[in-house]
Design an enzyme around this catalytic site. Structure first.
Site, PDB file in Angstrom:
ATOM      1  N   TYR A  14      11.194  -2.367   4.720  1.00 54.57           N
ATOM      2  CA  TYR A  14      10.646  -3.728   4.652  1.00 54.57           C
ATOM      3  C   TYR A  14      10.090  -4.032   3.259  1.00 54.57           C
ATOM      4  O   TYR A  14       9.136  -4.789   3.108  1.00 54.57           O
ATOM      5  CB  TYR A  14       9.598  -3.948   5.763  1.00 54.57           C
ATOM      6  CG  TYR A  14      10.186  -3.635   7.120  1.00 54.57           C
ATOM      7  CD1 TYR A  14      11.128  -4.494   7.682  1.00 54.57           C
ATOM      8  CD2 TYR A  14       9.877  -2.460   7.813  1.00 54.57           C
ATOM      9  CE1 TYR A  14      11.724  -4.194   8.907  1.00 54.57           C
ATOM     10  CE2 TYR A  14      10.467  -2.151   9.022  1.00 54.57           C
ATOM     11  CZ  TYR A  14      11.392  -3.026   9.568  1.00 54.57           C
ATOM     12  OH  TYR A  14      11.980  -2.735  10.766  1.00 54.57           O
ATOM     13  N   CYS A  70       1.690 -16.387  -9.587  1.00 50.10           N
ATOM     14  CA  CYS A  70       0.548 -17.301  -9.553  1.00 50.10           C
ATOM     15  C   CYS A  70       0.093 -17.582  -8.132  1.00 50.10           C
ATOM     16  O   CYS A  70       0.286 -18.678  -7.596  1.00 50.10           O
ATOM     17  CB  CYS A  70       0.911 -18.593 -10.275  1.00 50.10           C
ATOM     18  SG  CYS A  70       1.397 -18.260 -11.967  1.00 50.10           S
ATOM     19  N   TYR A 113       1.186  -8.547   5.641  1.00 50.24           N
ATOM     20  CA  TYR A 113       0.627  -7.813   6.791  1.00 50.24           C
ATOM     21  C   TYR A 113      -0.676  -7.103   6.432  1.00 50.24           C
ATOM     22  O   TYR A 113      -1.116  -6.216   7.175  1.00 50.24           O
ATOM     23  CB  TYR A 113       1.596  -6.728   7.281  1.00 50.24           C
ATOM     24  CG  TYR A 113       3.044  -7.088   7.416  1.00 50.24           C
ATOM     25  CD1 TYR A 113       3.483  -7.931   8.440  1.00 50.24           C
ATOM     26  CD2 TYR A 113       3.991  -6.547   6.555  1.00 50.24           C
ATOM     27  CE1 TYR A 113       4.835  -8.226   8.582  1.00 50.24           C
ATOM     28  CE2 TYR A 113       5.344  -6.836   6.691  1.00 50.24           C
ATOM     29  CZ  TYR A 113       5.756  -7.670   7.707  1.00 50.24           C
ATOM     30  OH  TYR A 113       7.088  -7.947   7.852  1.00 50.24           O
TER      31      TYR A 113
HETATM   32  C1  LIG Z   1      12.941  -4.309  13.758  1.00 54.46           C
HETATM   33  C2  LIG Z   1      13.775  -3.783  14.850  1.00 54.46           C
HETATM   34  C3  LIG Z   1      14.079  -2.422  14.918  1.00 54.46           C
HETATM   35  C4  LIG Z   1      13.557  -1.399  13.936  1.00 54.46           C
HETATM   36  O1  LIG Z   1      12.174  -1.243  14.003  1.00 54.46           O
HETATM   37  P1  LIG Z   1      11.451  -0.094  13.130  1.00 54.46           P
HETATM   38  O2  LIG Z   1      10.013  -0.318  13.398  1.00 54.46           O
HETATM   39  O3  LIG Z   1      11.808  -0.355  11.707  1.00 54.46           O
HETATM   40  O4  LIG Z   1      11.954   1.211  13.611  1.00 54.46           O
HETATM   41  C5  LIG Z   1      14.897  -1.987  15.941  1.00 54.46           C
HETATM   42  N1  LIG Z   1      15.408  -2.858  16.857  1.00 54.46           N
HETATM   43  C6  LIG Z   1      15.124  -4.177  16.830  1.00 54.46           C
HETATM   44  C7  LIG Z   1      15.709  -5.063  17.850  1.00 54.46           C
HETATM   45  C8  LIG Z   1      14.309  -4.687  15.826  1.00 54.46           C
HETATM   46  O5  LIG Z   1      14.028  -5.985  15.803  1.00 54.46           O
END
Ligand SMILES: *Cc1c(COP(=O)(O)O)cnc(C)c1O
Length: 424
Positions: free
Chosen positions: A374, A345, A319
């Site tokens: 993440y 690599c 990202y």
């Molecule tokens: C990824 C996700 C979240 C959490 O998002 P954050 O940005 O980590 O708070 C919540 N609900 C759904 C459905 C998601 O896909």
């Protein structure tokens, strides 16, 4: 104030009451280090601010699914938002209450639905009519009547990285309002499902809380319409997505400020609010601890080659995200222009690029900050690299919540010749 749980004491970087050089010595590097106090504080901020409303906080497991972290949150009473059978397995292993699990995601398979129904999870957020049909059939076979919310797509453009924006019409997520309305009003077609909720999740790393309130207004208008049409909507799930600062010049949006706005918007609406925060609970509560292996000068900058790599933390490569990188031992070093890179690599294997930072020598430790969300969850064994250890610090106590993988772990389930499978 957002808490990270990390600070300098006498020029040494600490997690709560434990210095990171102690952790490196004891558990090796690379190693993820998390602050239990920070996770607990962030989680509690949601509940405290929402106290005036019937609500549930469902931690989004995909942000960080380590058992030690899930267990910590389960003990504080968290529910869990899952996106796969594997995440459900983790929640159950960690002692989470299945009745307080919501299953999200666009591609639930029949066997995942079966596992979830057998486990008695609280509800499903469905993302397409096809999924509703399959869940209804599956529930029928199980004699179950799960609670269902349709995840609607409010067609809102959150100003975030395109890979983590999910609320626009042309994203794969959610159901357009008109289609959702039709499915709710035809719910008699799905006798095994209880359509009690509406859900949405518009993206991640969102700083402007007005975007959430805008989405909420749109969903509330839909709820009103559905109620007029005789659909008994009882709960509203607004998803997760609140952003956090990754750079010192950014300000992390206040959890309680955000939640207070939700309370105002929902007061008297006779709805139970569900939210699914992930990043805002764990993101700042973790660092990736790594040791410098080599210092390699180049024409216009230096390379600090460290023992962590893109397989441990892929966010910079995936990202283009920024992580602050700080020395564990502060000293009066010259400032240099550097790339912090791993041994993988790939030119894309960097943790920081063109960063003005204090020079470090081989053997010194660096903390890659804001890596609690993440981070480990996206780690892989690329380049034959065992995945890192993870430790959870609580005051002066350090708990190893995941051992560093061994070479044997790398080949688990493999066999050089393969087992023969007759093809009939
Ligand atoms: C990824 C996700 C979240 C959490 O998002 P954050 O940005 O980590 O708070 C919540 N609900 C759904 C459905 C998601 O896909």
């Amino acid at each position: 104030m957002p808490t990270s749980g990390f600070q300098y004491r006498d020029r040494t970087f600490y997690c709560e009451d434990v210095s990171l050089d102690h952790i490196a010595e004891r558990f090796g590097t690379p190693c993820y280090v998390y602050s239990a106090a920070a996770i607990a504080t962030n989680y509690d901020s949601y509940g405290d601010a929402l106290a005036g409303l019937p609500h549930d906080v469902y931690y989004a497991v995909k942000a960080n699914g380590s058992l030690g972290i899930l267990s910590l949150l389960a003990r504080r009473g968290a529910g869990f938002d899952i996106v796969s059978g594997g995440e459900l397995f983790r929640v159950l292993k960690a002692g989470g209450d299945p009745a307080r699990v919501v299953f999200s995601g666009v591609g639930k398979t029949v066997s995942e639905m079966e596992y979830a129904l057998r486990s008695g999870i609280g509800s499903f957020n469905c993302e397409s009519e096809g999924e509703v049909v399959v869940l209804n059939e599956t529930a029928g076979r199980f004699n179950a009547q799960p609670v269902v919310a349709l995840r609607v797509n409010p067609d809102i453009n959150a100003d975030t990285h395109p890979y983590i924006a999910t609320g626009l019409r042309d994203h794969k997520f959610g159901i357009p309002f008109e289609t959702a309305e039709r499915i709710y009003t035809e719910s008699a077609r799905f006798p095994n499902l209880r359509f009690e909720g509406v859900s949405c999740h518009i993206g991640s790393q969102i700083f402007d809380t007005n975007v959430f309130y805008e989405a909420l207004d749109k969903v509330l208008a839909l709820v009103a319409k559905l109620r007029d049409a005789g659909v008994a909507v009882r709960q509203l799930d607004l998803g997760g997505g609140l952003g956090i600062a990754y750079r010192p010049e950014e300000t992390t949006p206040s959890i309680s400020g955000y939640a207070a706005g939700l309370v105002r918007a929902l007061r008297g609406k006779d709805l139970r609010l569900m939210i699914e925060p992930g990043r805002s609970i764990v993101g700042q509560a973790g660092v990736l601890l790594t040791r410098v292996v080599y210092r390699k000068p180049a024409e216009s900058k230096q390379f600090f080659i460290v023992d962590a790599a893109m397989n441990d933390l892929i966010r910079p490569a995936l990202y283009q995200s920024h992580h602050e990188i700080v020395p564990v031992a502060q000293r009066d070093a010259e400032m240099v222009m550097a790339d912090v890179v791993g041994p993988v690599c790939e030119t894309g294997d960097f943790l920081a690029r063109d960063r003005l930072m204090p020079a470090v020598d081989p053997g010194e430790l660096l903390a890659i900050c804001t890596a609690g969300a993440y981070g480990f969850v996206q780690a892989s064994n690329y380049n034959g690299r065992p995945r890192a250890a993870e430790v959870l610090v609580e005051g002066a106590t350090v708990r190893l919540i995941r051992e560093r993988e061994t070479y044997d772990d790398l080949v688990r389930g493999e066999s050089p010749l393969g087992a023969t499978e007759p093809v009939s």
